[in-house]
Scaffold this active site. Sequence first.
Site, PDB file in Angstrom:
ATOM      1  N   ASN A   1     -18.228   2.252  10.565  1.00  0.00           N
ATOM      2  CA  ASN A   1     -18.862   1.570   9.424  1.00  0.00           C
ATOM      3  C   ASN A   1     -18.734   0.049   9.444  1.00  0.00           C
ATOM      4  O   ASN A   1     -19.519  -0.639   8.814  1.00  0.00           O
ATOM      5  CB  ASN A   1     -18.362   2.143   8.097  1.00  0.00           C
ATOM      6  CG  ASN A   1     -16.893   1.917   7.887  1.00  0.00           C
ATOM      7  OD1 ASN A   1     -16.119   1.858   8.834  1.00  0.00           O
ATOM      8  ND2 ASN A   1     -16.495   1.788   6.643  1.00  0.00           N
TER       9      ASN A   1
ATOM     10  N   GLU B   1      -5.497   3.574   8.313  1.00  0.00           N
ATOM     11  CA  GLU B   1      -6.339   3.247   7.148  1.00  0.00           C
ATOM     12  C   GLU B   1      -7.364   4.357   7.055  1.00  0.00           C
ATOM     13  O   GLU B   1      -8.132   4.564   7.985  1.00  0.00           O
ATOM     14  CB  GLU B   1      -7.050   1.902   7.333  1.00  0.00           C
ATOM     15  CG  GLU B   1      -6.141   0.700   7.342  1.00  0.00           C
ATOM     16  CD  GLU B   1      -5.422   0.458   6.033  1.00  0.00           C
ATOM     17  OE1 GLU B   1      -5.796   1.068   5.002  1.00  0.00           O
ATOM     18  OE2 GLU B   1      -4.458  -0.316   6.041  1.00  0.00           O
TER      19      GLU B   1
ATOM     20  N   CYS C   1     -15.003   2.209   3.005  1.00  0.00           N
ATOM     21  CA  CYS C   1     -13.852   2.946   2.462  1.00  0.00           C
ATOM     22  C   CYS C   1     -13.431   2.381   1.115  1.00  0.00           C
ATOM     23  O   CYS C   1     -12.735   3.035   0.354  1.00  0.00           O
ATOM     24  CB  CYS C   1     -12.701   2.977   3.459  1.00  0.00           C
ATOM     25  SG  CYS C   1     -12.383   1.401   4.205  1.00  0.00           S
TER      26      CYS C   1
ATOM     27  N   GLU D   1      -2.809  -4.496   6.956  1.00  0.00           N
ATOM     28  CA  GLU D   1      -3.585  -5.184   7.977  1.00  0.00           C
ATOM     29  C   GLU D   1      -3.985  -6.563   7.460  1.00  0.00           C
ATOM     30  O   GLU D   1      -3.964  -6.826   6.268  1.00  0.00           O
ATOM     31  CB  GLU D   1      -4.845  -4.388   8.301  1.00  0.00           C
ATOM     32  CG  GLU D   1      -4.521  -2.999   8.826  1.00  0.00           C
ATOM     33  CD  GLU D   1      -5.692  -2.377   9.556  1.00  0.00           C
ATOM     34  OE1 GLU D   1      -5.929  -2.760  10.715  1.00  0.00           O
ATOM     35  OE2 GLU D   1      -6.361  -1.519   8.972  1.00  0.00           O
TER      36      GLU D   1
END
Length: 482
Positions: A153, A251, A285, A463
């Site tokens: 994505n 993640e 997400c 991150e």
Amino acid sequence: MTSEIALSPLLIDGEWLATDRVYENINPSDTEEQVGRFHLADAALARRAVAAATLAQPAWADQSPQLRAEVLDRAGSELLARLAELGELLAREEGKTLPEATGEVQRAAQIFKFQAQQALQAEGELYASTRAGLRVEVRHEPVGVVGIITPWNFPIAIPAWKIAPALAYGNTVVFKPAESVPASAWALVDILQRAGLPPGVLNFVPGSGREVGQTLLDDARVRAISFTGSVATGQRVAAACSARQARYQLEMGGKNPLVVLDDADLEIALDCAVQGAFYSTGQRCTASSRLIVTKGIYTKFRDALIARVAALRVGHALDPDTQIGPVVDEAQLAQDLRYIALGREEGARLAVGGELLHRRRPGHYLAPALFVDADNAMRISQEEIFGPVAVLIAADDAEHALALANDTPFGLSAGVCTGSLKLAHHFQRRLQAGMVMVNAPTAGVDHHVPFGGSKASSVGPREQGTQARQFFTQTKTSYIRP
Ligand code: ADP
């Protein structure tokens, strides 16, 4: 047409390699158009890539940090110089609109420039020892070989936000992109290689998750895996890495709530909902897939939102009029349609959208779907759909809305729209999520600050920004008597 498209090779130990497996990626805005052709790695080549990364790592770690910084910075500059071209490539392979895709490439460039500077930051801290005559040195050293496994994505930004800090801190990398988006990944690797990486520092092995990805998970030389993708695959990563004591960073999904309280500014709340739920085709997400609205504003918000969703322009990613691009591929489209059917069976009311659309070119076009009068216990409210599908849920009051927002296994991003500073602070503290947005969409984050979730959304250190160092370095404490 097809024969004119070059075959892009793998990169192992500084050599571009051809194989006998080829993947052809298709434009979701026009399924008759091929975006590129790519050689694929297998398990043996993945192991060769790991061997090359293992051999190259000590010298890369000993390299002048100035050189590491310059390579990353040059890569950032080339990304910026080729923004329009790479944005178009990304839009063609993933289906997000041209402005979204160009913005993503720009973000990747910013990440490389930011992380380039991190190579030159202090490596550790000095302490006095509790024992006379000793001093203590705490150093943050590279972990070694890092496996990077990414989803489709954000085909360039997610690889960038993993690869840039991995390299900045002196690790070497074996990178496996998602199967369906190798073109942006290849372009990024090519840029980094030409920016001056020594052989073996970055290796590129596109291929299947089950074969190439799993090989990286199981190889004892790979000391860390940074993964973004589904919960199911994340669990595999965790199991494989913990079995051999490798570190991992996951993640995964989200079912992000956007809470709209009675005193919210209606226009701001509508903008947040439409942007957060449907832009990038809902394939983020951090998308606002649950819109939780208190009853004083519910009807007004619902009716206005239905009108806004109905007016969204769905079309070819490169068409300047398009607001919402196509769904990425057939499998994702089938999943979106399954959930739309399920929502109806569960008794939510599909107020707008949900039907396939026909455009000038054949593509995976889906009208953004809004379920209203839904219940938070329904599967469409609990499971990540990853498409342009959102549910609207009524709440009795602010506390009820907060309880509903937190009633999810996930905890990536959460938003609240309110005019009250007191309520904003209350939600900021109590929302169970790694990222909280006040009067802003749940999706859309900065590159220089921590990114990640709580609960089932993320495992491991955050991150991006300076906190990326936590995952990509390991700490050594030395006691030194001079
Ligand atoms: P998504 O739904 O985003 O496609 P996946 O978890 O299926 O999520 O894929 C994310 C990444 O994980 C992709 O690069 C995919 O190839 C990879 N992957 C899938 N299965 C495995 C596996 N068994 N081991 C390692 N990587 C995998």
